[in-house]
Design an enzyme around this catalytic site. Structure first.
Site, PDB file in Angstrom:
ATOM      1  N   LYS A  83       0.830  -1.212   0.000  1.00  0.00           N
ATOM      2  CA  LYS A  83       0.000   0.000   0.000  1.00  0.00           C
ATOM      3  C   LYS A  83       0.865   1.263   0.000  1.00  0.00           C
ATOM      4  CE  LYS A  83      -2.955   2.561   3.217  1.00  0.00           C
ATOM      5  NZ  LYS A  83      -2.122   3.429   4.036  1.00  0.00           N
ATOM      6  N   ASN A  84       1.865   1.308   0.879  1.00  0.00           N
ATOM      7  CA  ASN A  84       2.641   2.543   1.022  1.00  0.00           C
ATOM      8  C   ASN A  84       3.485   2.837  -0.218  1.00  0.00           C
ATOM      9  OD1 ASN A  84       1.484   2.745   3.497  1.00  0.00           O
ATOM     10  ND2 ASN A  84       3.305   2.254   4.684  1.00  0.00           N
ATOM     11  N   ARG A 100      -5.421  10.833   2.557  1.00  0.00           N
ATOM     12  CA  ARG A 100      -4.107  11.273   3.003  1.00  0.00           C
ATOM     13  C   ARG A 100      -3.069  11.172   1.887  1.00  0.00           C
ATOM     14  NH1 ARG A 100      -1.147  12.594   7.043  1.00  0.00           N
ATOM     15  NH2 ARG A 100      -2.725  12.662   8.637  1.00  0.00           N
ATOM     16  N   ASP A 149      -5.730   8.804   8.668  1.00  0.00           N
ATOM     17  CA  ASP A 149      -5.685   8.098   9.948  1.00  0.00           C
ATOM     18  C   ASP A 149      -5.643   9.018  11.153  1.00  0.00           C
ATOM     19  OD1 ASP A 149      -5.827   5.463   9.711  1.00  0.00           O
ATOM     20  OD2 ASP A 149      -3.688   5.058   9.709  1.00  0.00           O
ATOM     21  N   ASP A 202       4.408   0.249  11.748  1.00  0.00           N
ATOM     22  CA  ASP A 202       3.144  -0.378  11.354  1.00  0.00           C
ATOM     23  C   ASP A 202       2.989  -1.801  11.871  1.00  0.00           C
ATOM     24  OD1 ASP A 202       2.166   1.811  10.078  1.00  0.00           O
ATOM     25  OD2 ASP A 202       2.748   1.198   8.066  1.00  0.00           O
ATOM     26  N   MET A 211       7.556   6.437  17.376  1.00  0.00           N
ATOM     27  CA  MET A 211       7.378   7.366  16.261  1.00  0.00           C
ATOM     28  C   MET A 211       6.007   8.038  16.194  1.00  0.00           C
ATOM     29  SD  MET A 211       9.560   5.213  13.472  1.00  0.00           S
ATOM     30  CE  MET A 211       9.272   6.243  12.039  1.00  0.00           C
TER      31      MET A 211
END
Length: 435
Positions: free
Chosen positions: A23-24, A98, A122, A320, A342
């Site tokens: 996804k990223n 986003r 998010d 994540d 983070m």
């Protein structure tokens, strides 16, 4: 009416599962098609909401998008409708996504201007966008925020390469600045650059398109500006967050699972962190095989002190997967301190796990100590709501391992990041229904 998953847990699963595309990475490489008017073909694109919304947004701007096979698209960004960026349609679509921030860099680089509505996404603490904008400004862009219509307007008619020290090693920030710098005049140096595999993939793709980026994989990138880029073909990496989630799922449910085509060398320390929790896994070709385990024991540090697992920028452990590690530790033997450095507020889903019978001490918004149950006590099914993508899947894993019925609401959050997760888990034998 919102959708929910109903899960009857407590049964081992078995079989093979293939991770989706990352996804990223998708949000970055798909935005990069705006840098050229030639055709770009991208394969292994995950079929998830955030990515589909971005592809739709590109279509609205005038990019010709075509799905030529399962998970493969072609993009031709020849005629871009500049007026679209001031429209209400762009505001509502771009504001709800986003990832829409990722189109700003390519648009600035190619057209010298861009607008962006204030982005959403998010709820995991303050995810600042300053890094992106400071980078654009250093390259010579000027922007003003219009509070009346909620748009940032950026003018970048004269982009000039420069030295940039990023205030944080933001993956999306680095990607956006790289995409802007490839078409800027002169040389740009980015120090404290993110070096995640996603970003390496983007840089390799841009180089195939004719960019001149060196230092890929390090935190110091040097970019010599070129005047134009051409088309290319690109295949996305499998999603390492999914791979980690499936490793955790196998351990927690005592299942024998093979995860297919994982691009093992791109997983960094992810497999090792799961091994520290006592999970056995072996590499077979490019598949990860996890045997059924009744029992896994958390290692201690050499001096016997409690194991700490913390996130860090790549090649450190990705934030994540911390919520997944936290859930998997519930049924391990031993204790572990999970330290989420983070982001704040990402551990706030532990109250649901406590209701299920987990032994967790939430120390503060960043730290939780998990005291493993060693599978002596099974979790019990409950009704719960998913706060964000990663917590959602962690709760799903907990539910699959729990005795009895669980209901998870707000699964839209899970589906922003994981495609057809229910069908794929059913294929392993999970008892999961969507209502």
């Amino acid at each position: 009416m919102t959708n929910a998953f109903v899960i009857n847990g407590g049964k081992p699963l078995k079989g093979e599962i293939t991770p989706q595309g990352a996804k990223n990475e998708a949000l970055q490489v798909i935005s990069a098609v705006l840098l050229t008017e030639e055709k770009v073909t991208i394969s292994n694109i995950p079929d998830i909401k955030d990515v589909n919304k971005l592809i739709e947004l590109l279509g609205d701007m005038g990019v010709i998008t075509e799905k030529i096979a399962d998970a493969t698209y072609t993009f031709v960004a020849k005629d871009i409708d500049q007026d679209f960026f001031q429209s209400e349609a762009f505001k509502s679509k771009g504001g709800g996504l986003r990832g829409s921030i990722m189109i700003v860099g390519p648009l600035l680089a190619r057209f010298g201007k861009a607008s962006i509505p204030k982005p959403g996404g998010d709820k995991i603490g303050r995810r600042r966008l300053d890094t992106h904008f400071l980078g654009f400004e250093k390259l010579g862009a000027q922007f003003n925020y219009n509070p009346e219509d909620g748009f940032f307007n950026v003018d970048a008619s004269n982009l000039q390469g420069t030295y940039i020290l990023l205030d944080e090693a933001s993956v999306t920030g680095t990607a956006n600045i790289v995409m802007t710098a490839v078409l800027s005049k002169g040389t740009t140096t980015i120090y404290n650059a993110a070096c995640e595999p996603y970003l390496q993939q983007l840089c390799k793709m841009l180089n195939r398109m004719g960019a001149k980026i060196s230092g890929i994989g390090s935190n110091l990138l040097t970019i010599e500006g070129v005047t134009k880029l051409g088309g290319t073909e690109h295949r996305m990496l499998p999603d390492m967050i999914e791979i980690g989630s499936f490793i955790g799922l196998a351990a927690m449910t005592g299942s024998e699972i093979t995860i297919k085509d994982v691009q093992y060398k791109e997983l960094g320390m992810i497999p090792d962190v799961f091994k520290r929790l006592g999970i056995k896994l072996e590499l077979r070709g490019d598949d990860i095989y996890i045997p059924a385990q009744d029992h896994y024991e958390i290692e201690t540090f050499i001096d016997g002190s409690i194991m700490t697992i913390a996130d860090a920028p790549w090649p450190g452990f990705t934030p994540d997967l911390l919520s997944i590690v936290l859930v998997v530790a519930i049924q391990a033997k031993g204790s572990v301190l999970i330290h989420q450095k983070m982001f704040e507020s990402r551990l706030f889903f532990v109250d649901k796990l406590l209701d299920m019978g987990a032994q967790i001490i939430l120390c503060d918004p960043h730290r939780a100590t998990v005291i493993g149950l060693d599978k002596q006590v099974q979790l019990r099914g409950i009704s719960m709501t998913s706060p964000d993508i990663r917590a959602g899947v962690s709760l799903l894993i907990a539910a699959l391992s729990a005795q009895g019925k669980s209901t998870i609401y707000n699964i839209e959050q899970i589906e922003r990041g994981y495609q057809n997760i229910d069908t794929r888990l059913k294929a392993l034998g999970a008892d999961i229904t969507r209502i």
